[in-house]
Motif scaffolding. Structure first.
Motif, PDB file in Angstrom:
ATOM      1  N   ASN A  17       0.813  -1.220   0.000  1.00  0.00           N
ATOM      2  CA  ASN A  17       0.000   0.000   0.000  1.00  0.00           C
ATOM      3  C   ASN A  17       0.845   1.267   0.000  1.00  0.00           C
ATOM      4  N   SER A  18       1.902   1.264  -0.780  1.00  0.00           N
ATOM      5  CA  SER A  18       2.791   2.411  -0.899  1.00  0.00           C
ATOM      6  C   SER A  18       2.835   2.839  -2.354  1.00  0.00           C
ATOM      7  N   LYS A  19       2.784   4.134  -2.581  1.00  0.00           N
ATOM      8  CA  LYS A  19       2.815   4.620  -3.958  1.00  0.00           C
ATOM      9  C   LYS A  19       4.248   4.960  -4.342  1.00  0.00           C
ATOM     10  N   LEU A  20       4.745   4.243  -5.337  1.00  0.00           N
ATOM     11  CA  LEU A  20       6.086   4.468  -5.851  1.00  0.00           C
ATOM     12  C   LEU A  20       6.094   5.746  -6.675  1.00  0.00           C
ATOM     13  N   GLN A  21       7.005   6.667  -6.341  1.00  0.00           N
ATOM     14  CA  GLN A  21       7.080   7.954  -7.028  1.00  0.00           C
ATOM     15  C   GLN A  21       8.233   8.035  -8.014  1.00  0.00           C
ATOM     16  N   GLN A  22       9.376   7.419  -7.663  1.00  0.00           N
ATOM     17  CA  GLN A  22      10.554   7.561  -8.510  1.00  0.00           C
ATOM     18  C   GLN A  22      11.466   6.353  -8.326  1.00  0.00           C
ATOM     19  N   VAL A  23      12.151   5.973  -9.411  1.00  0.00           N
ATOM     20  CA  VAL A  23      13.139   4.901  -9.382  1.00  0.00           C
ATOM     21  C   VAL A  23      14.375   5.410 -10.111  1.00  0.00           C
ATOM     22  N   HIS A  24      15.535   5.217  -9.491  1.00  0.00           N
ATOM     23  CA  HIS A  24      16.779   5.576 -10.176  1.00  0.00           C
ATOM     24  C   HIS A  24      17.898   4.669  -9.690  1.00  0.00           C
ATOM     25  N   THR A  25      18.988   4.677 -10.424  1.00  0.00           N
ATOM     26  CA  THR A  25      20.129   3.859 -10.033  1.00  0.00           C
ATOM     27  C   THR A  25      21.210   4.744  -9.449  1.00  0.00           C
ATOM     28  N   ASP A  26      21.936   4.156  -8.525  1.00  0.00           N
ATOM     29  CA  ASP A  26      23.067   4.817  -7.880  1.00  0.00           C
ATOM     30  C   ASP A  26      24.219   3.817  -7.921  1.00  0.00           C
ATOM     31  N   VAL A  30      19.779   0.070  -7.060  1.00  0.00           N
ATOM     32  CA  VAL A  30      18.558   0.745  -7.459  1.00  0.00           C
ATOM     33  C   VAL A  30      17.965   1.412  -6.219  1.00  0.00           C
ATOM     34  N   VAL A  31      17.399   2.596  -6.405  1.00  0.00           N
ATOM     35  CA  VAL A  31      16.796   3.348  -5.305  1.00  0.00           C
ATOM     36  C   VAL A  31      15.338   3.623  -5.665  1.00  0.00           C
ATOM     37  N   ALA A  32      14.439   3.308  -4.741  1.00  0.00           N
ATOM     38  CA  ALA A  32      13.008   3.556  -4.925  1.00  0.00           C
ATOM     39  C   ALA A  32      12.558   4.612  -3.925  1.00  0.00           C
ATOM     40  N   GLU A  33      11.845   5.599  -4.408  1.00  0.00           N
ATOM     41  CA  GLU A  33      11.327   6.658  -3.545  1.00  0.00           C
ATOM     42  C   GLU A  33       9.805   6.595  -3.580  1.00  0.00           C
ATOM     43  N   PHE A  34       9.203   6.663  -2.386  1.00  0.00           N
ATOM     44  CA  PHE A  34       7.761   6.516  -2.242  1.00  0.00           C
ATOM     45  C   PHE A  34       7.101   7.839  -1.884  1.00  0.00           C
ATOM     46  N   GLU A  35       5.809   7.924  -2.138  1.00  0.00           N
ATOM     47  CA  GLU A  35       5.034   9.138  -1.907  1.00  0.00           C
ATOM     48  C   GLU A  35       5.101   9.618  -0.458  1.00  0.00           C
ATOM     49  N   ASP A  36       5.185   8.687   0.488  1.00  0.00           N
ATOM     50  CA  ASP A  36       5.218   9.055   1.907  1.00  0.00           C
ATOM     51  C   ASP A  36       6.606   9.502   2.382  1.00  0.00           C
ATOM     52  N   GLY A  37       7.585   9.599   1.444  1.00  0.00           N
ATOM     53  CA  GLY A  37       8.923  10.042   1.798  1.00  0.00           C
ATOM     54  C   GLY A  37       9.903   8.916   2.067  1.00  0.00           C
ATOM     55  N   HIS A  38       9.415   7.693   2.163  1.00  0.00           N
ATOM     56  CA  HIS A  38      10.286   6.542   2.407  1.00  0.00           C
ATOM     57  C   HIS A  38      11.163   6.302   1.182  1.00  0.00           C
ATOM     58  N   THR A  39      12.431   5.989   1.416  1.00  0.00           N
ATOM     59  CA  THR A  39      13.371   5.646   0.345  1.00  0.00           C
ATOM     60  C   THR A  39      13.965   4.295   0.663  1.00  0.00           C
ATOM     61  N   ALA A  40      14.075   3.442  -0.348  1.00  0.00           N
ATOM     62  CA  ALA A  40      14.663   2.110  -0.175  1.00  0.00           C
ATOM     63  C   ALA A  40      15.650   1.867  -1.297  1.00  0.00           C
ATOM     64  N   GLY A  41      16.764   1.208  -0.967  1.00  0.00           N
ATOM     65  CA  GLY A  41      17.765   0.903  -1.972  1.00  0.00           C
ATOM     66  C   GLY A  41      18.193  -0.547  -1.874  1.00  0.00           C
ATOM     67  N   GLY A  42      18.676  -1.089  -2.960  1.00  0.00           N
ATOM     68  CA  GLY A  42      19.131  -2.473  -2.952  1.00  0.00           C
ATOM     69  C   GLY A  42      19.719  -2.875  -4.288  1.00  0.00           C
ATOM     70  N   ASP A  43      20.001  -4.158  -4.396  1.00  0.00           N
ATOM     71  CA  ASP A  43      20.585  -4.692  -5.629  1.00  0.00           C
ATOM     72  C   ASP A  43      19.561  -4.824  -6.744  1.00  0.00           C
ATOM     73  N   PHE A  44      18.291  -4.984  -6.387  1.00  0.00           N
ATOM     74  CA  PHE A  44      17.245  -5.088  -7.390  1.00  0.00           C
ATOM     75  C   PHE A  44      15.924  -4.631  -6.796  1.00  0.00           C
ATOM     76  N   LEU A  45      14.971  -4.357  -7.651  1.00  0.00           N
ATOM     77  CA  LEU A  45      13.639  -3.903  -7.264  1.00  0.00           C
ATOM     78  C   LEU A  45      12.619  -4.819  -7.910  1.00  0.00           C
ATOM     79  N   ILE A  46      11.689  -5.327  -7.122  1.00  0.00           N
ATOM     80  CA  ILE A  46      10.584  -6.112  -7.658  1.00  0.00           C
ATOM     81  C   ILE A  46       9.338  -5.256  -7.534  1.00  0.00           C
ATOM     82  N   GLY A  47       8.732  -4.953  -8.653  1.00  0.00           N
ATOM     83  CA  GLY A  47       7.494  -4.184  -8.657  1.00  0.00           C
ATOM     84  C   GLY A  47       6.343  -5.112  -8.967  1.00  0.00           C
ATOM     85  N   ALA A  48       5.595  -5.489  -7.965  1.00  0.00           N
ATOM     86  CA  ALA A  48       4.455  -6.399  -8.140  1.00  0.00           C
ATOM     87  C   ALA A  48       3.175  -5.595  -8.020  1.00  0.00           C
ATOM     88  N   ASP A  49       3.050  -4.614  -8.898  1.00  0.00           N
ATOM     89  CA  ASP A  49       1.935  -3.688  -8.782  1.00  0.00           C
ATOM     90  C   ASP A  49       0.957  -3.744  -9.939  1.00  0.00           C
TER      91      ASP A  49
END
Length: 157
Positions: A17-26, A30-49
């Motif tokens: 229940n989080s809205k993904l706002q932006q995805v970029h690589t560093d 990969v870094v994922a930024e969410f609407e609520d301000g949460h940021t997550a980073g890792g080796d890969f991103l799974i988008g099951a949306d």
């Protein structure tokens, strides 16, 4: 896949229940930024949306648009207990597949609605693929009520 990931990943790496706002690589991450301000980073991103995937749109996979692949698929889940025993025995431990010109049919056992793996509590997943020209989609994506859908037709309509 859902249950496997949920059971084996740390709780803070699985966001519902989080809205993904932006995805970029560093670098190699990969870094994922969410609407609520949460940021997550890792080796890969799974988008099951789902079919209108924000992940797909933000990563520019297939230019962010779904397109007709040349076939339609009908799929369903049947409680194992409603399927004849000899068929369940045939499916158990197997991925069954039938192909002919312009169509494919496959079936296999999957966990029950709450992840049950015990015989009698699983479900039979089946999928029937049929090739067809795009102009047929209007007819094929109509529900029983006659309502037209753009990407799928729910069973109950």
């Amino acid at each position: 896949m859902y249950r496997t990931l949920l059971e084996h990943l740390p709780a803070d790496t699985y966001r519902l229940n989080s809205k993904l706002q932006q995805v970029h690589t560093d670098g190699n991450h990969v870094v994922a930024e969410f609407e609520d301000g949460h940021t997550a980073g890792g080796d890969f991103l799974i988008g099951a949306d789902g079919i209108g995937s924000a992940t797909r749109n933000l990563t520019d996979l297939s230019a962010g648009r779904a397109f007709y692949a040349g076939y339609v698929a009908w799929r369903g889940l049947e409680p194992e207990g409603t399927v004849r025993r000899h068929l369940v025995e045939l499916l158990s431990g197997r991925f069954t597949f039938y192909g002919a010109n312009g169509l494919q049919f496959l079936s296999y056992l999957v966990p029950g609605p709450n992840g049950e793996l015990e015989a009698g509590k699983r479900r039979v997943n089946w999928v029937w693929y049929m090739n067809g020209p795009e102009p047929q989609l209007t007819r094929l994506l109509a529900g029983r009520s006659g309502k037209r859908y753009t990407t799928f037709a729910p069973y109950s309509v």
